[in-house]
Write an enzyme that holds these catalytic residues in place. Structure first.
Site, PDB file in Angstrom:
ATOM      1  N   VAL A 119       0.714  -1.182  -0.011  1.00  0.00           N
ATOM      2  CA  VAL A 119       0.050   0.003  -0.079  1.00  0.00           C
ATOM      3  C   VAL A 119       1.008   1.242  -0.053  1.00  0.00           C
ATOM      4  CG1 VAL A 119      -1.939  -1.081   1.096  1.00  0.00           C
ATOM      5  CG2 VAL A 119      -0.258  -0.186   2.494  1.00  0.00           C
ATOM      6  N   HIS A 135      -4.507  -4.204  -2.520  1.00  0.00           N
ATOM      7  CA  HIS A 135      -4.990  -3.785  -1.285  1.00  0.00           C
ATOM      8  C   HIS A 135      -5.140  -2.605  -1.038  1.00  0.00           C
ATOM      9  CE1 HIS A 135      -2.952  -7.848   0.066  1.00  0.00           C
ATOM     10  NE2 HIS A 135      -4.276  -8.206  -0.248  1.00  0.00           N
ATOM     11  N   CYS A 194     -15.187  13.472   7.620  1.00  0.00           N
ATOM     12  CA  CYS A 194     -15.019  13.806   6.380  1.00  0.00           C
ATOM     13  C   CYS A 194     -15.690  15.300   6.021  1.00  0.00           C
ATOM     14  CB  CYS A 194     -16.229  12.979   5.566  1.00  0.00           C
ATOM     15  SG  CYS A 194     -16.688  13.489   3.882  1.00  0.00           S
ATOM     16  N   CYS A 197     -19.508  15.259   4.396  1.00  0.00           N
ATOM     17  CA  CYS A 197     -20.828  14.964   5.076  1.00  0.00           C
ATOM     18  C   CYS A 197     -20.561  14.855   6.606  1.00  0.00           C
ATOM     19  CB  CYS A 197     -21.325  13.562   4.399  1.00  0.00           C
ATOM     20  SG  CYS A 197     -20.324  12.106   4.886  1.00  0.00           S
TER      21      CYS A 197
END
Length: 295
Positions: A119, A135, A194, A197
């Site tokens: 990753v 992944h 976030c 939202c």
């Protein structure tokens, strides 16, 4: 952050021994159309530890599961504290000779693409193209409520602003980007929501206990079907997410070569496992094939 492995898997005495002869790797690469499947071992020479080799992080660190992350706010607090500190180190890692060699083989048309279990984004940083991040990648985060994606660098700025003075000394950094911190070091670290939202943010990676998206698996299966051989670099193949592609190649009668210091679950399916450092093997192969590798 990978699918949960068989943590208690140990190689039995019937596995074929490793070899120091990397000639078969040069032969397979020299014929071209050799798909690469890479694991954490290819990034150790960039300062990122692996999971299972000598000193591997699983001896001291159990990665957080998806179920724990989504259900436990305190677990998320610990995760983001560790990951935020780890990102400062992880984000500075640079490609090593192994990554650069893979990219050089691609430029010569010998490797059509890369499937990576990592990753860290180091294959792309070295110049590789057509990389499937099995992944996911730590360089972005996703909202679990609305699906909005945010660059990890932007999140790091927001986390720093929300946690002024947070600078504990970690005992170590893990392949998934986590730093080893005690609960006292985590303290009252504040995750941030976030920006769209207000929902919960998660790194855009596959956690242990979480399934790889089916369309991504099929993309990898198609790459294996299209290749003439499979070259495994630095993976113990302990988790099925990578081992299934080795099985697919072997069942199709395609040569499988593994370069990994320690035994792997795929050894019985491979022509050979080369038990040498990846950078040494791949730069040696490049020299034999006349493929220039940038320094």
């Amino acid at each position: 952050m990978r699918m949960r492995p068989t943590l208690n898997w140990v190689p039995d005495g019937d596995l074929p021994p490793g070899t120091s002869d990397w000639g078969p790797v040069a032969d397979v690469l020299g014929r071209g159309n050799a798909l690469v499947l890479s694991g954490a071992g290819i990034s150790t020479e960039s300062g990122i530890p692996d999971y299972r080799g000598e000193g591997g992080s699983l001896s001291r660190h159990t990665p957080m599961t998806y179920q724990e992350f989504v259900s436990d706010p305190q677990a998320r607090r610990r995760y983001w504290a560790r990951s935020h500190l780890g990102w400062r180190v992880f984000g500075r890692a640079r490609p090593n000779a192994g990554h650069r060699a893979v990219a050089a083989f691609q430029r010569q048309g010998l490797v059509p693409g890369v499937i990576t279990q990592n990753v860290d984004g180091l294959h792309q940083a070295a110049g590789s193209e057509n990389v499937v991040e099995l992944h996911g990648s730590l360089d972005r985060v996703v909202c679990l409520s609305c699906g909005a994606v945010e660059a990890r660098g932007d999140l790091a700025v927001r986390l720093t602003e929300a946690n002024e003075g947070f600078a504990p000394v970690a005992a170590g950094i893990n392949p998934d980007g986590d730093a080893d911190l005690t609960d006292d070091q985590v303290g009252d670290f504040r995750p941030v929501p976030c920006t769209v939202c207000g929902g919960v943010l998660k790194p855009d990676v596959v956690f242990f206990g979480e399934a790889v998206p089916p369309q991504r698996v099929e993309q990898c299966r198609e790459a294996v079907r299209a290749a003439d051989s499979l070259l495994v670099l630095g993976s113990s193949l302990t988790v099925m997410s990578g081992l299934r592609f080795v099985r697919q190649a072997a069942e199709a009668g395609k040569p499988v070569l593994i370069v990994n210091r320690d035994p792997t679950r795929g050894d019985r399916l491979a022509l050979a496992r080369v038990s040498l450092p990846l950078g040494e093997v791949l730069t040696g192969v490049a020299d034999r094939l006349g493929v220039p590798v940038p320094h």
